[in-house]
Design an enzyme around this catalytic site. Structure first.
Site, PDB file in Angstrom:
ATOM      1  N   VAL A 188       0.843  -1.199   0.000  1.00 47.52           N
ATOM      2  CA  VAL A 188       0.000   0.000   0.000  1.00 47.52           C
ATOM      3  C   VAL A 188       0.878   1.248   0.000  1.00 47.52           C
ATOM      4  CG1 VAL A 188      -1.780   1.278   1.228  1.00 47.52           C
ATOM      5  CG2 VAL A 188      -1.899  -1.215   1.112  1.00 47.52           C
ATOM      6  N   ASP A 189       1.882   1.275   0.865  1.00 49.16           N
ATOM      7  CA  ASP A 189       2.805   2.412   0.886  1.00 49.16           C
ATOM      8  C   ASP A 189       3.520   2.567  -0.446  1.00 49.16           C
ATOM      9  OD1 ASP A 189       2.418   3.439   3.434  1.00 49.16           O
ATOM     10  OD2 ASP A 189       3.898   2.131   4.352  1.00 49.16           O
TER      11      ASP A 189
END
Length: 386
Positions: free
Chosen positions: A176-177
């Site tokens: 996600v990051d």
């Protein structure tokens, strides 16, 4: 101001200056992408440095290995943004040199410092500004902070990762990051391209939640189409069978027989060609419906030989497969070596993972390691005056 076109073979973003008000993973990863593409990236840090500098062990060259992996090719400038003089210096740098501002500060913080897009672009319309937030710029959760594991949970990813009936499992890599960093870089590049024609900058909005939700695209579409709640499939894939890992004598092997032709070939390889003609396995939809029975049959077969033996037989018949490798095996594999993914970086004690792309047949080479904390502060000629 519209930038001149770089010479053929030059780094695509040569001449572009990026101010990174970023910490942790998402914005720094976006900044590293831009740095590898040739931009000058100036990382603004607090006195203690980016939190990721301390995310260890292991440590490498004076900072956590995690930090070194996502911050190469930048310069570090330590500023206390609560100090009016320091803040004025940063504003001066942005107004005189910046093409891009990239930020993932806490919600509301950039507005308090007049470092938000509206304030900066009012004085410099050509500026490209990227907000990289947690939940997005609108909605009831817009002001909440967020981190990768929270978004893997909130975005639904953990609901489909792991074995059926098992506890929630986070995908190991910070997808996600890092995915949000990729979207941020893509948005920035898009607006830089538009600016080349119009002279106007713009604002990119990216968030961890939107990235997490986007990774769930196929599951969301399946749910909307069929109404069934997606579940956990271990190493498999919802809607395709057989398409998962099997335990062999000495390891694990993923086999992806995603259509009828490949399934027939797989049945031949494991010594049971008649399975391809069984009514319960006659189509992908039927194989999905009867996957418990199908996987039980295949598991018994794959348990009888080594991973290498099965790989050779499957390769010979054109059935896609791959051994489950650990990090060392992946790095040492001849394919990784041939692609030159691991790059020797000047000033780094170990090679670092390069960008997973080539331009004109060449992989862009990182031009320097991650910065020492505050290294720009030591160079008076590099610092703007307020």
């Amino acid at each position: 101001m519209t930038q001149a076109s770089p010479a053929a073979g030059a780094a695509p973003l040569a001449g572009i200056t990026v101010i990174e008000l970023g910490h942790s993973v998402a914005a720094p990863f976006a900044g590293q992408i831009l740095a590898d593409l040739g931009a000058e990236v100036i990382k603004i840090e607090k006195a203690a440095g980016d939190d990721a500098r301390h995310w260890g062990p292991p440590f490498l060259d004076g900072a956590a290995a995690t930090f070194q992996g996502i911050n190469r090719g930048k310069r570090s400038w330590v500023l206390d943004l609560r100090d009016p003089d320091c803040l004025a210096q940063l504003h001066a740098l942005i107004e005189t040199r910046a093409d891009v501002v990239l930020q993932n500060m806490r919600p509301g913080q950039v507005e308090k410092l007049a470092l938000d897009a509206a304030s900066l672009r009012a004085r410099k319309p050509a500026l490209v500004y990227c907000n990289l937030g947690a939940f997005g710029s609108v909605g009831p959760l817009a002001d909440r902070p967020g981190y990768d594991p929270l978004m893997q949970a909130f975005g639904g990813i953990m609901s489909v990762v792991g074995e059926a009936g098992g506890a929630p499992v986070r995908v190991g890599p910070s997808i996600v990051d890092m995915g949000s960093g990729m979207w941020a870089a893509m948005g920035i590049l898009s607006l830089l391209m538009r600016r080349h024609t119009t002279g106007e900058g713009g604002v990119v909005d990216v968030s961890l939640f939107e990235t997490a939700a986007c990774w769930m695209t196929m599951y969301a579409t399946q749910y909307m189409a069929g109404g069934a709640m997606p579940g956990k499939n271990g190493s498999g894939q919802a809607g395709i069978a057989p398409y998962r890992a099997y335990r062999t004598i000495d390891g694990d092997l993923v086999v992806a027989a995603g259509n009828d032709k490949l399934f027939r070939a797989l049945c031949g390889v494991v010594g049971h060609p008649a399975w391809a003609d069984e009514p319960r396995f006659a189509s992908n939809a039927l194989r999905v419906e009867n996957s418990p029975a199908l996987y039980a049959l295949l598991e018994a077969c794959f348990a009888t030989q080594t991973t290498q033996a099965w790989t050779e037989r499957l390769d010979a018949d054109g059935v896609p497969c791959a051994p489950v490798q650990n990090v060392a095996q992946m790095l040492e594999h001849p394919q990784t070596q041939a692609l030159g993914l691991m790059q020797d970086v000047p000033g780094s004690s170990v090679p670092l993972m390069g960008l997973p792309l080539r331009l004109d047949g060449q992989r862009l080479r990182p031009h320097g390691p991650s910065p020492r904390l505050g290294e720009m502060n030591e160079d008076a000629t590099a610092l703007p005056t307020a």
